[in-house]
Structure formats: structure tokens, C-alpha cells
Design an enzyme around this catalytic site. Structure first.
Site, PDB file in Angstrom:
ATOM      1  CB  ILE A  24      -0.950   0.012   1.216  1.00 61.57           C
ATOM      2  CG1 ILE A  24      -1.883  -1.176   1.147  1.00 61.57           C
ATOM      3  CG2 ILE A  24      -1.734   1.315   1.270  1.00 61.57           C
ATOM      4  CD1 ILE A  24      -2.692  -1.391   2.399  1.00 61.57           C
ATOM      5  CG  ASP A  25       2.590   4.799   2.224  1.00 59.38           C
ATOM      6  OD1 ASP A  25       3.190   5.211   1.222  1.00 59.38           O
ATOM      7  OD2 ASP A  25       2.418   5.478   3.247  1.00 59.38           O
TER       8      ASP A  25
END
Length: 87
Positions: A24-25
């Protein structure tokens, strides 16, 4: 990852094992991540965020997907793709 994969296996059996990873990040992507995902048995990886300049280049050149090679001793290649942002 270990606990999650065990929980999925206990709940759904072998057919519940994910084949696609999702970062995701992430804060950088190293070759070691390719090795880890290969050892987890993933066939593909989706990236939620990458550098804005790299992302602009990939969309402009129509190359948001690439083959990411893990260590040659693992013998595993998989598809790496960038998620499309609508923002």
C-alpha cells in the site's frame, strides 16, 4: 505475514492462499522484496504508491507493468503493476 497466511489456510484451506501481493505505502523497493514475495508464493505484486516522477513516466510510456525478477536461485519472475489513481 506468517500469522495472516496461517489464518487464511486454517479458514479456507490451500485454495485461500493469496497469489497477489499488495504494498500500500512502500518506502522504496529493493530486490530483497522481490525475493521475499517470491518465497511467499506470489505471482504478482501491486504497488499503491511510487515516486510521482516514476509514475508519470510509466503512465506516459504505457509501462505501468513490469516483470520483477527475484534471485536467480529462486527461479521466480512475477508481474509488478502500479495502481491507477483517480485523484
Amino acid at each position: 505475514m506468517t500469522w495472516g497466511l496461517r489464518k487464511l489456510n486454517d479458514t479456507f484451506g490451500e485454495c485461500g492462499r493469496p497469489k497477489i501481493g499488495w504494498q500500500i505505502d512502500p518506502f522504496g523497493h529493493s530486490k530483497e522484496m522481490a525475493n521475499i514475495f517470491a518465497q511467499l508464493g506470489f505471482d504478482a505484486l501491486l504497488l499503491g504508491r511510487i515516486d510521482y516522477q516514476d509514475k508519470a513516466y510509466r503512465w506516459k510510456s504505457r509501462t505501468p507493468e513490469v516483470v520483477w525478477r527475484a534471485s536467480s536461485s529462486l527461479g521466480k519472475d512475477y508481474i509488478n503493476s502500479i495502481l491507477f489513481d483517480v485523484f
